[in-house]
Structures are given as structure tokens and as C-alpha cells.
Design a protein around this motif. Structure first.
Motif, PDB file in Angstrom:
ATOM      1  N   GLY A 165       0.815  -1.211   0.000  1.00 31.33           N
ATOM      2  CA  GLY A 165       0.000   0.000   0.000  1.00 31.33           C
ATOM      3  C   GLY A 165       0.847   1.259   0.000  1.00 31.33           C
ATOM      4  N   ILE A 166       1.938   1.245   0.750  1.00 31.44           N
ATOM      5  CA  ILE A 166       2.859   2.390   0.767  1.00 31.44           C
ATOM      6  C   ILE A 166       3.486   2.575  -0.600  1.00 31.44           C
ATOM      7  CG2 ILE A 166       5.033   3.237   1.723  1.00 31.44           C
ATOM      8  CD1 ILE A 166       4.255   1.787   4.341  1.00 31.44           C
ATOM      9  N   VAL A 167       3.968   1.478  -1.187  1.00 30.40           N
ATOM     10  CA  VAL A 167       4.625   1.551  -2.493  1.00 30.40           C
ATOM     11  C   VAL A 167       3.650   2.040  -3.562  1.00 30.40           C
ATOM     12  CG1 VAL A 167       5.693   0.182  -4.329  1.00 30.40           C
ATOM     13  CG2 VAL A 167       6.354  -0.197  -1.947  1.00 30.40           C
ATOM     14  N   PHE A 168       2.425   1.499  -3.551  1.00 31.06           N
ATOM     15  CA  PHE A 168       1.463   1.875  -4.590  1.00 31.06           C
ATOM     16  C   PHE A 168       1.033   3.334  -4.453  1.00 31.06           C
ATOM     17  CE2 PHE A 168      -2.915   2.170  -6.263  1.00 31.06           C
ATOM     18  CZ  PHE A 168      -2.655   1.825  -7.573  1.00 31.06           C
ATOM     19  N   SER A 169       0.743   3.769  -3.241  1.00 29.52           N
ATOM     20  CA  SER A 169       0.331   5.165  -3.053  1.00 29.52           C
ATOM     21  C   SER A 169       1.484   6.114  -3.358  1.00 29.52           C
ATOM     22  CB  SER A 169      -0.173   5.387  -1.626  1.00 29.52           C
ATOM     23  OG  SER A 169       0.833   5.074  -0.671  1.00 29.52           O
ATOM     24  N   SER A 170       2.718   5.673  -3.062  1.00 27.97           N
ATOM     25  CA  SER A 170       3.879   6.495  -3.391  1.00 27.97           C
ATOM     26  C   SER A 170       4.032   6.653  -4.893  1.00 27.97           C
ATOM     27  CB  SER A 170       5.136   5.848  -2.791  1.00 27.97           C
ATOM     28  OG  SER A 170       6.310   6.471  -3.273  1.00 27.97           O
ATOM     29  N   ARG A 171       3.908   5.542  -5.614  1.00 24.55           N
ATOM     30  CA  ARG A 171       4.037   5.614  -7.070  1.00 24.55           C
ATOM     31  C   ARG A 171       2.895   6.426  -7.682  1.00 24.55           C
ATOM     32  NH1 ARG A 171       5.749   4.332 -11.814  1.00 24.55           N
ATOM     33  NH2 ARG A 171       4.357   3.548 -13.437  1.00 24.55           N
ATOM     34  N   SER A 172       1.673   6.265  -7.163  1.00 19.81           N
ATOM     35  CA  SER A 172       0.523   6.992  -7.698  1.00 19.81           C
ATOM     36  C   SER A 172       0.526   8.457  -7.275  1.00 19.81           C
ATOM     37  CB  SER A 172      -0.784   6.341  -7.222  1.00 19.81           C
ATOM     38  OG  SER A 172      -0.831   4.977  -7.565  1.00 19.81           O
ATOM     39  N   ASN A 173       1.297   8.768  -6.215  1.00 20.52           N
ATOM     40  CA  ASN A 173       1.337  10.114  -5.640  1.00 20.52           C
ATOM     41  C   ASN A 173      -0.042  10.552  -5.162  1.00 20.52           C
ATOM     42  OD1 ASN A 173       2.734  12.393  -4.783  1.00 20.52           O
ATOM     43  ND2 ASN A 173       2.300  13.523  -6.662  1.00 20.52           N
ATOM     44  N   ALA A 174      -0.858   9.550  -4.772  1.00 20.02           N
ATOM     45  CA  ALA A 174      -2.211   9.859  -4.297  1.00 20.02           C
ATOM     46  C   ALA A 174      -2.790   8.624  -3.634  1.00 20.02           C
ATOM     47  CB  ALA A 174      -3.111  10.292  -5.451  1.00 20.02           C
ATOM     48  N   ALA A 175      -3.742   8.858  -2.742  1.00 23.98           N
ATOM     49  CA  ALA A 175      -4.554   7.780  -2.183  1.00 23.98           C
ATOM     50  C   ALA A 175      -5.921   7.871  -2.834  1.00 23.98           C
ATOM     51  CB  ALA A 175      -4.671   7.915  -0.668  1.00 23.98           C
ATOM     52  N   GLN A 176      -6.361   6.756  -3.437  1.00 26.04           N
ATOM     53  CA  GLN A 176      -7.597   6.762  -4.197  1.00 26.04           C
ATOM     54  C   GLN A 176      -8.562   5.712  -3.655  1.00 26.04           C
ATOM     55  OE1 GLN A 176      -5.911   5.812  -7.973  1.00 26.04           O
ATOM     56  NE2 GLN A 176      -5.145   7.879  -8.368  1.00 26.04           N
ATOM     57  N   PRO A 177      -9.863   6.022  -3.640  1.00 24.94           N
ATOM     58  CA  PRO A 177     -10.846   5.050  -3.134  1.00 24.94           C
ATOM     59  C   PRO A 177     -10.830   3.730  -3.892  1.00 24.94           C
ATOM     60  CG  PRO A 177     -11.829   7.229  -3.338  1.00 24.94           C
ATOM     61  CD  PRO A 177     -10.482   7.309  -3.989  1.00 24.94           C
ATOM     62  N   GLY A 178     -10.515   3.774  -5.175  1.00 25.66           N
ATOM     63  CA  GLY A 178     -10.521   2.555  -5.995  1.00 25.66           C
ATOM     64  C   GLY A 178      -9.176   1.883  -6.106  1.00 25.66           C
ATOM     65  N   ALA A 179      -8.204   2.300  -5.312  1.00 19.29           N
ATOM     66  CA  ALA A 179      -6.867   1.707  -5.398  1.00 19.29           C
ATOM     67  C   ALA A 179      -6.900   0.236  -5.007  1.00 19.29           C
ATOM     68  CB  ALA A 179      -5.908   2.461  -4.479  1.00 19.29           C
ATOM     69  N   GLY A 180      -6.040  -0.547  -5.627  1.00 18.46           N
ATOM     70  CA  GLY A 180      -5.881  -1.943  -5.252  1.00 18.46           C
ATOM     71  C   GLY A 180      -6.900  -2.905  -5.812  1.00 18.46           C
ATOM     72  N   GLU A 181      -7.791  -2.440  -6.670  1.00 20.00           N
ATOM     73  CA  GLU A 181      -8.803  -3.338  -7.224  1.00 20.00           C
ATOM     74  C   GLU A 181      -8.146  -4.407  -8.091  1.00 20.00           C
ATOM     75  OE1 GLU A 181     -11.746  -1.075  -9.232  1.00 20.00           O
ATOM     76  OE2 GLU A 181     -12.681  -0.333  -7.393  1.00 20.00           O
ATOM     77  N   MET A 182      -8.516  -5.650  -7.870  1.00 17.49           N
ATOM     78  CA  MET A 182      -8.015  -6.829  -8.585  1.00 17.49           C
ATOM     79  C   MET A 182      -6.588  -7.211  -8.198  1.00 17.49           C
ATOM     80  SD  MET A 182     -10.576  -7.736 -10.527  1.00 17.49           S
ATOM     81  CE  MET A 182      -9.891  -8.798 -11.788  1.00 17.49           C
ATOM     82  N   PHE A 183      -5.978  -6.493  -7.247  1.00 22.71           N
ATOM     83  CA  PHE A 183      -4.620  -6.841  -6.845  1.00 22.71           C
ATOM     84  C   PHE A 183      -4.557  -8.241  -6.244  1.00 22.71           C
ATOM     85  CE2 PHE A 183      -2.421  -2.447  -6.247  1.00 22.71           C
ATOM     86  CZ  PHE A 183      -2.729  -2.127  -7.555  1.00 22.71           C
ATOM     87  N   GLU A 184      -5.605  -8.602  -5.506  1.00 23.45           N
ATOM     88  CA  GLU A 184      -5.601  -9.925  -4.878  1.00 23.45           C
ATOM     89  C   GLU A 184      -5.570 -11.038  -5.920  1.00 23.45           C
ATOM     90  OE1 GLU A 184      -9.589  -8.228  -5.438  1.00 23.45           O
ATOM     91  OE2 GLU A 184      -7.974  -7.605  -4.095  1.00 23.45           O
ATOM     92  N   LEU A 185      -6.266 -10.831  -7.035  1.00 18.92           N
ATOM     93  CA  LEU A 185      -6.281 -11.847  -8.082  1.00 18.92           C
ATOM     94  C   LEU A 185      -4.935 -11.943  -8.782  1.00 18.92           C
ATOM     95  CD1 LEU A 185      -9.840 -11.348  -9.616  1.00 18.92           C
ATOM     96  CD2 LEU A 185      -9.099 -12.805  -7.735  1.00 18.92           C
ATOM     97  N   ASP A 186      -4.271 -10.806  -8.983  1.00 17.06           N
ATOM     98  CA  ASP A 186      -2.939 -10.825  -9.585  1.00 17.06           C
ATOM     99  C   ASP A 186      -1.948 -11.539  -8.682  1.00 17.06           C
ATOM    100  OD1 ASP A 186      -3.642  -9.511 -11.902  1.00 17.06           O
ATOM    101  OD2 ASP A 186      -3.183  -7.521 -11.133  1.00 17.06           O
ATOM    102  N   ALA A 187      -2.038 -11.289  -7.375  1.00 19.78           N
ATOM    103  CA  ALA A 187      -1.120 -11.938  -6.426  1.00 19.78           C
ATOM    104  C   ALA A 187      -1.382 -13.437  -6.364  1.00 19.78           C
ATOM    105  CB  ALA A 187      -1.267 -11.312  -5.045  1.00 19.78           C
ATOM    106  N   ILE A 188      -2.648 -13.835  -6.331  1.00 19.64           N
ATOM    107  CA  ILE A 188      -2.994 -15.257  -6.308  1.00 19.64           C
ATOM    108  C   ILE A 188      -2.531 -15.936  -7.589  1.00 19.64           C
ATOM    109  CG2 ILE A 188      -4.930 -16.885  -6.326  1.00 19.64           C
ATOM    110  CD1 ILE A 188      -6.422 -14.849  -4.500  1.00 19.64           C
ATOM    111  N   ALA A 189      -2.769 -15.272  -8.720  1.00 22.01           N
ATOM    112  CA  ALA A 189      -2.342 -15.842  -9.999  1.00 22.01           C
ATOM    113  C   ALA A 189      -0.833 -16.018 -10.055  1.00 22.01           C
ATOM    114  CB  ALA A 189      -2.806 -14.941 -11.147  1.00 22.01           C
ATOM    115  N   ALA A 190      -0.085 -15.044  -9.535  1.00 19.26           N
ATOM    116  CA  ALA A 190       1.375 -15.145  -9.521  1.00 19.26           C
ATOM    117  C   ALA A 190       1.824 -16.391  -8.769  1.00 19.26           C
ATOM    118  CB  ALA A 190       1.977 -13.893  -8.892  1.00 19.26           C
ATOM    119  N   CYS A 191       1.184 -16.680  -7.648  1.00 17.38           N
ATOM    120  CA  CYS A 191       1.561 -17.849  -6.839  1.00 17.38           C
ATOM    121  C   CYS A 191       1.248 -19.147  -7.556  1.00 17.38           C
ATOM    122  CB  CYS A 191       0.850 -17.804  -5.493  1.00 17.38           C
ATOM    123  SG  CYS A 191       1.335 -16.420  -4.449  1.00 17.38           S
ATOM    124  N   PHE A 192       0.058 -19.254  -8.127  1.00 16.34           N
ATOM    125  CA  PHE A 192      -0.327 -20.500  -8.788  1.00 16.34           C
ATOM    126  C   PHE A 192       0.466 -20.718 -10.073  1.00 16.34           C
ATOM    127  CE2 PHE A 192      -4.641 -20.263  -6.549  1.00 16.34           C
ATOM    128  CZ  PHE A 192      -4.232 -21.161  -5.579  1.00 16.34           C
TER     129      PHE A 192
END
Length: 394
Positions: A300-327
């Protein structure tokens, strides 16, 4: 003939890891050809590191969750909430950037405690707990931000996800510091691999022939130093890459050499046997989700730092990308199997595919279709491989 037979046995025994590494090479080569080399250009490689580092950080924690026999659907919402808390502390309240980072980490740990309690001590399945968490933490994000974006962060905070280290040792059209750091990493890898080989020999375990071992070291060194050269001729060493490398090294050691790591694999491999062996299952499960909350806050720190903002819709679908990476990287659906390096390769495959298709101008909807098919094929291969192994032993 003996050498060839040994090589065949080693490849057969490691078909999952060997196959995913080969697939990664093929995918990189294919997109490099289709994009006329733009995929492997110095600038694009730097962007790849910045754009997908937070997914790889999440994949480290998700790998441990999956190996333990669980799943976490809430990490995308946790990324959004921790980034929002950092923004409120730093942007709205005016505290120093590091106070915001610490507040985000504290929030991630509290979330880990919350979810770990319900999973480990109440006994609710992780799927249900984290599904509820996905909704709960997304709603809290909207409340914290009043359903509006909050920006900009101060420059120091932005350096976490967008900054580079360069010029520290001078250079002649390239960054010497980047090459030195990667050179040290290559030497460390070679020494660790040699010590691991000697340890296996001392226990009379099978190892590859010395020439094959040396060839592998040389190949890894060549690829790593080529990557270092690309970064050195672009903008230098990304700060987030240092953070990611430190996490990969630390968690590889934890999963391979710590009591906690062995217990996670034991629980995921055979829960009943782990309980009979005296493993404190509730405590380990609690720590699994505490750790996931911590790593989600780092992401969350890295993503908000790169985006230079905190957004209500941040992180959407991140869980699926992380799960897919593992499998994709070799984790078993049933738990008990998976490695940090494998998850990193799986994450890089997802990153290269997304970046390559974006460079080719492929529509976002088509990209989702391709990612879904790749995930399905990876899990299907895992199941097929298990059935084949079971047929050989029966």
C-alpha cells in the motif's frame, strides 16, 4: 550416458520449477520479438519494476497464505486502506512522511491481527473472513477518504515508489553503483548455491553434474548483469527494487530455514499430521495473516507512493494478480507446495504479459481473457502433474 540420465532425472523431478522458468523465457522472447525489442529497452524495464513491484510484494505474503492451505481475498482493499491512512496522516494532517508510512504499517498489522483472530481462533474459513474483509476495508477506505482522492504526497514519500539511486559512484554514461550492487548480488548467489550443493553432497543427496552447476551459475550471472546494465543505462537502481530484493531474501530464508516456515508447509501439506506432531496450528495460522497484513501495508505504501495519491478505488483486482502469480509460479491449490522464487517468476510472467500486450495496443478486456486462460492452464498443469505423480507411485 550416466550424465544424460542424471540430467533427465533432475529435470523430471523439478518439472514444475523448470517448466515455469522455461515458460518465462519463452514469453519474454515472444513479446520482445513482437514489440521489436521495446519490451527489453532500458526505459521499459525500469517501468516494469516500478509498475509491478507492489504485486510481487503481495505475492510473497500470498504464497505463504496459500502454502498454509488458505486464501486471502482482501489484500487489494488493504492496499487501498493503508495507502489512505498514510495520505490522511501525511497530506491532510501534515506529519512527516515516515510517520505516515509507520501509520500504514501499524494499520496493516492490526488488520492482520483482526483476520488472523477469526481464522485461527474462531475457526471461520479464510475464504469467508477475507471476503468479508474485502468489503469491510474497501468501505473503510471510502470513509477515510470521504470518497475522494487525496494528494499530493511530499517528495520524500514519493521516492519510495518512484525514486532511483544513481550517481553515487560516478559513471560514464551509466550508473556504476547499480552495476556494483548487482555484481555483489551475483557473487552472493553463487556462494549460496555452492554451499547448498556442498550441503546436499554431505547428506548423499543427488545433485547436478559440476559442469551443469557451473553453467547455471554463469547463465544466471549473465542474465542478472544484463538486466543491471539496462537499469544502469536508464535511470539507475529503483529504490523499490531494493525493498523488494530485501523482502525476497528475507522471506526465502524464513520459508526455507525457520521453524515458522517449516510449520507453514507442514500445516498446508497435512493438517492432521502437523497437529499430531505438536505444531501449534492456531498460532501459525494467526502469524500467517499477521504477516499478510504487514506485507499488504508495504504494498500500500509503495502503490500510493508511485501513484502520488490515495484513491478510493486503489488496489482493485490486486488480490487476483497476487494469487495468480503464486499459482502460475508453482504453488499447489491444496497447499503445502510453493516457493518464493517461483511466485516471483509467476508474478513476472503476469507483468511481462500485461506490459507486452499494452505495448502492442491490446484492449484491456482481451488482456483479462489472456491472464485468465494462463491461470487456468497453470492450475490445470499442477493438477495433472499431481495425478501423474500419484499414478507412478501407485
Amino acid at each position: 550416458m550416466t550424465t544424460i540420465a542424471n540430467l533427465k532425472d533432475l529435470v523430471t523431478q523439478n518439472v514444475r520449477s523448470s517448466g515455469i522458468a522455461f515458460a518465462f523465457i519463452v514469453i519474454v522472447g515472444m513479446f520482445a520479438f513482437m514489440t521489436d525489442g521495446r519490451l527489453l529497452s532500458p526505459g521499459n524495464l525500469s517501468n516494469l519494476v516500478l509498475q509491478y513491484s507492489y504485486i510481487l510484494i503481495l505475492a510473497i505474503g500470498m504464497l505463504i497464505v496459500i502454502v498454509g492451505g488458505h486464501i486471502d481475498l482482501s489484500v487489494g482493499s488493504v492496499v487501498a486502506l493503508t495507502g489512505a491512512i498514510a495520505a490522511v496522516v501525511v497530506v491532510r494532517e501534515g506529519f512527516p512522511w515516515w510517520v505516515g508510512a509507520l501509520a500504514a504499517i501499524a494499520a496493516g498489522l492490526l488488520i492482520g491481527v483482526w483476520q488472523g483472530f477469526w481464522v485461527a481462533y474462531v475457526g471461520i474459513p479464510a475464504f469467508i473472513v477475507t471476503l468479508a474483509g474485502m468489503l469491510l476495508f474497501r468501505g473503510l477506505t471510502l470513509l477515510v477518504l470521504s470518497n475522494m482522492s487525496l494528494s499530493p504526497f511530499p517528495g520524500e514519500y514519493g521516492q519510495i515508489g518512484r525514486g532511483f539511486l544513481n550517481g553515487l559512484l560516478g559513471g560514464y554514461g551509466y550508473d556504476t553503483f547499480t552495476l556494483v550492487i548487482f555484481g555483489i548480488a551475483v557473487v552472493g548467489y553463487a556462494v549460496a548455491a555452492y554451499r547448498n550443493r556442498r550441503a546436499k553432497l554431505s547428506y548423499n543427496q543427488d545433485v547436478e553434474a559440476i559442469w551443469l552447476f557451473a553453467a547455471k551459475i554463469v547463465l544466471v550471472a549473465a542474465v542478472v548483469m544484463w538486466f543491471a546494465w539496462q537499469l544502469a543505462t536508464s535511470r539507475g537502481l529503483p529504490i523499490v527494487l531494493i525493498v523488494l530484493a530485501a523482502l525476497i531474501i528475507a522471506y526465502t530464508m524464513i520459508t526455507k530455514h525457520s521453524i515458522f516456515g517449516r510449520h507453514v508447509y507442514a500445516i498446508g501439506g497435512n493438517l492432521a499430521a502437523a497437529q499430531l506432531s505438536g505444531v501449534r496450528v492456531k498460532r501459525v495460522n494467526f502469524l500467517i495473516f499477521l504477516n499478510m497484513g504487514f506485507l499488504a501495508s508495504i504494498a500500500g505504501i509503495v502503490f500510493s507512493s508511485r501513484s502520488n495519491a490515495a484513491q478510493p478505488g486503489a488496489g482493485e483486482m490486486f488480490e487476483l494478480d497476487a494469487i495468480a502469480a503464486c499459482f502460475i509460479g508453482g504453488a499447489a491449490v491444496t497447499g503445502g507446495i510453493g516457493t518464493i522464487p517461483g511466485a516471483m517468476i509467476g508474478g513476472l510472467i503476469m507483468a511481462v504479459m500485461s506490459n507486452g500486450m499494452s505495448l502492442l495496443g491490446v484492449d484491456q478486456s482481451v488482456q483479462q481473457v489472456v491472464k485468465g486462460l494462463v491461470l487456468l492452464l497453470a492450475v490445470g498443469f499442477d493438477i495433472w502433474n499431481k495425478k501423474r505423480a500419484g499414478a507412478r507411485t501407485s
